[in-house]
Design an enzyme around this catalytic site. Structure first.
Site, PDB file in Angstrom:
ATOM      1  N   HIS A 260      17.399  -3.477   0.161  1.00  0.00           N
ATOM      2  CA  HIS A 260      17.832  -2.234  -0.470  1.00  0.00           C
ATOM      3  C   HIS A 260      18.900  -2.556  -1.497  1.00  0.00           C
ATOM      4  CE1 HIS A 260      19.224   1.884  -0.933  1.00  0.00           C
ATOM      5  NE2 HIS A 260      18.048   2.220  -0.443  1.00  0.00           N
TER       6      HIS A 260
ATOM      7  N   ASP B 165      11.887   2.918   5.106  1.00  0.00           N
ATOM      8  CA  ASP B 165      10.420   2.924   5.080  1.00  0.00           C
ATOM      9  C   ASP B 165       9.784   2.033   6.131  1.00  0.00           C
ATOM     10  OD1 ASP B 165      10.066   4.700   2.917  1.00  0.00           O
ATOM     11  OD2 ASP B 165      10.795   3.136   1.583  1.00  0.00           O
TER      12      ASP B 165
HETATM   13  N1  CMC Z   1      11.190  -9.432   0.350  1.00  0.00           N
HETATM   14  C1  CMC Z   1      11.541 -10.663  -0.085  1.00  0.00           C
HETATM   15  N2  CMC Z   1      12.612 -10.895  -0.876  1.00  0.00           N
HETATM   16  C2  CMC Z   1      13.355  -9.845  -1.219  1.00  0.00           C
HETATM   17  C3  CMC Z   1      13.056  -8.520  -0.801  1.00  0.00           C
HETATM   18  C4  CMC Z   1      11.917  -8.352   0.017  1.00  0.00           C
HETATM   19  N3  CMC Z   1      11.589  -7.122   0.450  1.00  0.00           N
HETATM   20  N4  CMC Z   1      13.979  -7.668  -1.296  1.00  0.00           N
HETATM   21  C5  CMC Z   1      14.819  -8.424  -2.020  1.00  0.00           C
HETATM   22  N5  CMC Z   1      14.464  -9.722  -1.970  1.00  0.00           N
HETATM   23  C6  CMC Z   1      15.171 -10.866  -2.580  1.00  0.00           C
HETATM   24  C7  CMC Z   1      14.910 -10.962  -4.070  1.00  0.00           C
HETATM   25  O1  CMC Z   1      13.791 -11.783  -4.342  1.00  0.00           O
HETATM   26  C8  CMC Z   1      16.198 -11.560  -4.550  1.00  0.00           C
HETATM   27  O2  CMC Z   1      16.207 -12.934  -4.237  1.00  0.00           O
HETATM   28  P1  CMC Z   1      16.928 -13.989  -5.234  1.00  0.00           P
HETATM   29  O3  CMC Z   1      18.371 -13.625  -5.225  1.00  0.00           O
HETATM   30  O4  CMC Z   1      16.626 -15.320  -4.641  1.00  0.00           O
HETATM   31  O5  CMC Z   1      16.276 -13.783  -6.567  1.00  0.00           O
HETATM   32  C9  CMC Z   1      17.260 -10.903  -3.644  1.00  0.00           C
HETATM   33  O6  CMC Z   1      16.560 -10.603  -2.430  1.00  0.00           O
HETATM   34  C10 CMC Z   1      17.864  -9.627  -4.222  1.00  0.00           C
HETATM   35  O7  CMC Z   1      16.793  -8.763  -4.550  1.00  0.00           O
HETATM   36  P2  CMC Z   1      16.749  -7.806  -5.813  1.00  0.00           P
HETATM   37  O8  CMC Z   1      15.324  -7.610  -6.231  1.00  0.00           O
HETATM   38  O9  CMC Z   1      17.705  -8.284  -6.862  1.00  0.00           O
HETATM   39  O10 CMC Z   1      17.328  -6.505  -5.176  1.00  0.00           O
HETATM   40  P3  CMC Z   1      17.205  -5.057  -5.777  1.00  0.00           P
HETATM   41  O11 CMC Z   1      18.423  -4.358  -5.363  1.00  0.00           O
HETATM   42  O12 CMC Z   1      16.898  -5.088  -7.225  1.00  0.00           O
HETATM   43  O13 CMC Z   1      15.895  -4.473  -5.044  1.00  0.00           O
HETATM   44  C11 CMC Z   1      14.492  -3.340  -3.565  1.00  0.00           C
HETATM   45  C12 CMC Z   1      15.937  -3.590  -3.997  1.00  0.00           C
HETATM   46  C13 CMC Z   1      14.448  -2.204  -2.544  1.00  0.00           C
HETATM   47  C14 CMC Z   1      13.649  -2.887  -4.789  1.00  0.00           C
HETATM   48  C15 CMC Z   1      13.908  -4.630  -2.968  1.00  0.00           C
HETATM   49  O14 CMC Z   1      14.664  -5.032  -1.840  1.00  0.00           O
HETATM   50  C16 CMC Z   1      12.438  -4.498  -2.591  1.00  0.00           C
HETATM   51  O15 CMC Z   1      11.566  -4.649  -3.477  1.00  0.00           O
HETATM   52  N6  CMC Z   1      12.127  -4.186  -1.300  1.00  0.00           N
HETATM   53  C17 CMC Z   1      10.761  -3.955  -0.878  1.00  0.00           C
HETATM   54  C18 CMC Z   1      10.338  -2.554  -1.274  1.00  0.00           C
HETATM   55  C19 CMC Z   1      10.967  -1.510  -0.385  1.00  0.00           C
HETATM   56  O16 CMC Z   1      10.978  -1.617   0.838  1.00  0.00           O
HETATM   57  N7  CMC Z   1      11.451  -0.437  -1.031  1.00  0.00           N
HETATM   58  C20 CMC Z   1      12.026   0.705  -0.322  1.00  0.00           C
HETATM   59  C21 CMC Z   1      13.477   0.870  -0.606  1.00  0.00           C
HETATM   60  S1  CMC Z   1      14.264   2.047   0.489  1.00  0.00           S
HETATM   61  C22 CMC Z   1      13.543   3.541   0.136  1.00  0.00           C
HETATM   62  C23 CMC Z   1      13.877   4.064  -1.206  1.00  0.00           C
HETATM   63  O17 CMC Z   1      15.038   4.089  -1.609  1.00  0.00           O
HETATM   64  O18 CMC Z   1      12.959   4.521  -1.865  1.00  0.00           O
END
Ligand code: CMC
Length: 435
Positions: free
Chosen positions: A311, A369
């Site tokens: 998140h 989720d």
């Molecule tokens: N699986 C594997 N790696 C992950 C995941 C994941 N679900 N989430 C983040 N990471 C890694 C990402 O690759 C990055 O690694 P590195 O630093 O080595 O590059 C690090 O963790 C930070 O991730 P980020 O993409 O910079 O984080 P963000 O804040 O931009 O993304 C997120 C947040 C929710 C989009 C992401 O965690 C994700 O895609 N999660 C899966 C989708 C999901 O469950 N979404 C629902 C969110 S909660 C409900 C809502 O608010 O709608």
């Protein structure tokens, strides 16, 4: 209004040929913010923050999150208390108006919402224009936008009474629209709302009753559904809420703004993740395949991510996920399905991921989720409806933010700047002279 650090407290920013004081603004809780509104005028520079990781786009009194600790408050009340004791409509009232309703206000609000649940009969024909196999989010998004064509009498956003009626209409009609989208997709007749049922029971009735037989209401279902609605009702400046605010900042009508929020919510990184979690769990299939999928989630050359994990704000256990894990157990137990393999798989996946260095280092925890899909599936909702249910519950949050923005005298049209890296000015070349 936030206290604007005029107590001499300011941060200094200096660079080649400029030095500027940035006032510090304090919220009621949470980190202070640096006010950069005059930065461009004073320095000729913008800030650069794609994804808004360090930028507060507005002031708000609605919801507070401390992602490091795992705290979520609606108007100061903890999500755990609300999910345990409040009902959904009083939570809506709280989000919209800032305080829990007293007994009279609660009764009036419930009556108002109940008497707005029916949709214009002409909307039935609008539904019939969609293909039966359309994703219900496409249908719900389209129908929400179309409400502006049906309710002309509440579109003046400068008029507080119009804003209030539109808000009530959307909260009241979104369950009807969501259920109609489902009924249309399965080829069953639309079920009209019933005024003798509460909000949640009425939604379940419109979803699962058929003309020949009423849905058998059960307390376990209504409680679990209400809890899901409360937990999803608001989450401050997430992508869809920010979309609603941005759309609304131009003066667009509220139905158009909420339709924009629904469109934004649909994506798998946001509300679409609940659907994606279930698809992922089916794909993993069995506990012994978890390590293979975890390796894929960690592989930067693989686009696979662990859905329902991670998140932007929570760097700790999402409190909503904790409450839903609890509900998943309760619902499955009530259905006599406590050994449901999908729940076991999800719990094992969570356990292994939380011990894995990759997830520990990045502070990736289950989010809202991760468990919601398991409950919804057990209750009989098809996967394609999961994000629709999120949209239904979040409608009140979007409206609360939209209203707060419209009522904010300092509100301006949202218009981010950019760092341009394209070609500099050049001359047009006639086609015959192009290489
Ligand atoms: N699986 C594997 N790696 C992950 C995941 C994941 N679900 N989430 C983040 N990471 C890694 C990402 O690759 C990055 O690694 P590195 O630093 O080595 O590059 C690090 O963790 C930070 O991730 P980020 O993409 O910079 O984080 P963000 O804040 O931009 O993304 C997120 C947040 C929710 C989009 C992401 O965690 C994700 O895609 N999660 C899966 C989708 C999901 O469950 N979404 C629902 C969110 S909660 C409900 C809502 O608010 O709608």
């Amino acid at each position: 209004m936030a206290e604007d650090g005029n107590k001499g407290e300011a941060a200094k920013l200096s660079g080649a040929g400029y030095e500027v004081d940035l006032p510090v603004i304090h919220g009621s809780i949470g980190p202070d913010v640096l006010d950069i509104r005059k930065l461009y005028g004073a320095t000729g520079r913008f800030t650069y923050d794609p994804g808004f990781t360090s930028t507060a786009s507005c002031e708000s009194k609605i919801t507070y999150i401390d992602g490091d600790v795992g705290i979520l408050l609606y108007r100061g009340y903890s999500i755990e208390q609300l999910a345990e004791t409040a009902d959904y409509l009083e939570t809506c009232y709280l989000l919209l108006y800032g305080e829990l309703p007293n007994a009279k206000q609660k009764e009036d609000f419930e009556r108002t919402i109940t008497y707005h649940t029916m949709v214009h009969e002409q909307l039935n024909y609008f539904f019939r224009g969609f293909r039966r196999d359309a994703h219900p989010m496409a249908v719900v998004c389209g129908v929400m936008g179309a409400l502006a064509a049906f309710y002309h009498d509440s579109l003046d956003i400068e008029n507080p009474e119009h804003r209030k009626i539109s808000a009530h209409r959307m909260i009241a009609k979104i369950p009807t629209i969501a259920a109609m989208a489902y009924k249309y997709s399965v080829g069953q007749p639309f079920i009209y709302p019933r005024n003798d049922l509460d909000y949640v029971s009425n939604f379940l009735h419109m979803m699962f009753s058929v003309p020949g037989e009423d849905f058998a209401q059960s307390e376990i279902y209504t409680k679990a559904m209400a809890r899901i609605f409360i937990l999803h009702a608001d989450h401050e400046q997430n992508a869809s809420t920010s979309t609603v605010r941005l759309a609304g900042s131009s003066g667009a009508n509220p139905f158009a703004c909420i339709a924009a929020g629904i469109a934004s919510l649909w994506g798998p990184a946001h509300g679409g993740a609940n659907e994606a979690v279930l698809t992922m769990l089916y794909e993993i299939g069995s506990v012994d395949r978890i390590p293979e999928f975890l390796e894929r989630a960690k592989d930067k050359n693989d686009s696979f991510r662990l859905m329902g994990f991670g998140h932007r704000v929570y760097k700790n256990y999402d409190p909503r996920a904790a409450a839903l894990k609890d509900s998943a157990h309760q619902v499955l137990e009530a259905l006599g399905a406590q050994d449901e393999p999908l729940l076991k798989l999800a719990m094992e996946l969570e356990r292994i991921a939380l011990e894995d260095e990759y997830f520990v280092e990045r502070k990736l925890f289950p989010n809202v989720d991760f468990y919601s899909g398991i409950i919804l599936r057990a209750m009989g909702f098809p996967t394609s409806m999961f994000t629709v249910l999120f949209a239904l519950a979040r409608t009140v949050g979007w409206i609360a933010h939209w209203s707060e923005m419209v009522e904010d005298p300092t509100q301006k049209i949202g218009r981010p700047r950019q760092l341009y890296t394209g070609p500099v000015q050049r001359d047009y070349t006639p086609v015959a002279k192009r290489g």
